[in-house]
Design an enzyme around this catalytic site. Structure first.
Site, short mmCIF file in Angstrom:
data_model
loop_
_atom_site.label_atom_id
_atom_site.label_comp_id
_atom_site.label_asym_id
_atom_site.label_seq_id
_atom_site.Cartn_x
_atom_site.Cartn_y
_atom_site.Cartn_z
N CYS A 121 0.81 -1.22 0.00
CA CYS A 121 0.00 0.00 0.00
C CYS A 121 0.84 1.27 0.00
CB CYS A 121 -0.95 0.00 1.20
SG CYS A 121 -2.15 -1.34 1.18
N HIS A 256 -3.25 7.58 2.64
CA HIS A 256 -3.64 6.25 2.18
C HIS A 256 -5.03 5.96 2.72
CE1 HIS A 256 -3.82 2.09 1.30
NE2 HIS A 256 -3.53 1.66 2.52
N ASN A 286 -10.09 0.36 0.20
CA ASN A 286 -8.63 0.42 0.15
C ASN A 286 -8.15 -0.10 -1.20
OD1 ASN A 286 -5.89 0.23 0.48
ND2 ASN A 286 -5.95 -1.00 2.35
#
Length: 329
Positions: A121, A256, A286
């Site tokens: 990520c 994020h 996500n």
């Protein structure tokens, strides 16, 4: 005798941003039809209401190419003038060639170079830092940076602890040499601690045959949450200190998009009101390496983030990897 003049290093500016999402939307209500969960349960714990999931004909390359085209169009730059393509992804369509060179081909590029970066990520922050270094060194003048992930390929759709968290998508930015002092990419800060690799991982690899059926996301959510707040706060403090800035100088935080609780926790630590934080996790979930550039694309497209704004980006992912970047658009 005068000392030899040392030319200033080129500085990278961010000139175009693009994004792309799959057409299919999967809501919490749809997931609750086949899982022991509910919209209320998912929303309360994550802030997520829906996510986009690829269908036939959509993949990492197609999403990346679509996002790249928008970034180039908004920058007013043709693909023939791009020196490199760097793609951050954990879900390439093939082991090789890389997503980056496939995107090169789709854009009609016959020049330059391309490669993929794997940092889960945090991948986009890693790729942005790498592209910035190429420009600072003088090796490249224009670098296309893409974050893309198709996590629907890696999910156990019967595991409500993970499958509700992720979505698919791509985001892209174009970096160009020529930023003035105090503008462009001010600094990037990268970190990793492999001792915590088992907190968030995906088994299965070409060099590990026989494990393909187990290729799904595994996560210790509480531990990841704890590390996220601590490490992200440290990386943000590092970025501010490196530039002699304070949290009050930040116009926008583009974090994020993993969990609304983490985003809110970071904003609180920085003393930032919700009106200065870009949130897309409710609609995108996500999207891993794509989440930061996708959020940046949305906020520049609708005019919230404007030229001259100081933008803080941060992310944490499996590895553990984490990092931050300060950019003045």
């Amino acid at each position: 005798m005068n000392a030899a003049h040392t030319p200033a290093r080129p500085r990278a500016r961010l000139t175009g941003v693009g994004g792309a999402l799959p057409k299919r939307i999967v809501t919490n209500a749809e997931l609750s039809e086949r899982l022991d969960t509910s919209d209320e349960w998912i929303s309360a714990r994550t802030g997520i209401k829906q996510r986009h999931v690829v269908s036939e004909g959509e993949n990492a390359v197609s999403l990346s190419t679509a996002a790249a085209r928008i970034a180039l169009e908004r920058a007013g730059v043709g693909s023939a003038n791009v020196d490199a393509v760097i793609v951050a992804t954990s879900t390439p369509d093939q082991v090789f060639p890389s997503v980056a060179v496939r995107v090169q081909a789709e854009l009609g590029m016959a020049q330059g170079f391309g490669f993929d970066v794997s940092a889960a990520c945090s991948g986009f922050i890693y790729a942005l830092s790498t592209a910035n270094a190429f420009i600072q060194s003088g090796q490249s003048k224009r670098v296309l940076v893409i974050g893309v992930d198709v996590f629907s390929r890696l999910l156990d759709w019967e595991d409500r602890s993970t499958c509700v968290l992720f979505g698919d998508g791509a985001g892209a930015v174009l970096l160009e040499a020529g930023a003035k002092e105090g503008e462009g990419v001010l600094s990037t800060h990268l970190h990793a601690d492999g001792r915590h690799g088992d907190l968030l991982y995906v088994d299965g690899a070409v060099g590990n045959p026989g494990i393909g059926s187990k290729t799904v996301v595994k996560m210790q959510g509480r531990e990841v949450f704890r590390h996220a707040i601590t490490h992200l706060a440290s990386a943000v403090d590092e970025a501010l200190a490196a530039n002699g800035l304070h949290s009050s100088d930040i116009q926008w935080m583009v974090p994020h998009q993993a969990n609304l609780r983490i985003i809110d926790g970071m904003a609180k630590k920085l003393g930032l009101g919700s009106e200065r934080v870009v949130v897309t996790v409710d609609r995108h979930a996500n999207t891993s390496a794509a989440s930061v550039p996708l959020a940046l694309y949305e906020a520049t497209k609708d005019g919230r983030i404007a030229k001259g704004d100081l933008v803080l980006m941060e992310a944490l992912g499996g590895g553990l990897t984490w990092g931050s970047a300060l950019v003045r658009l």
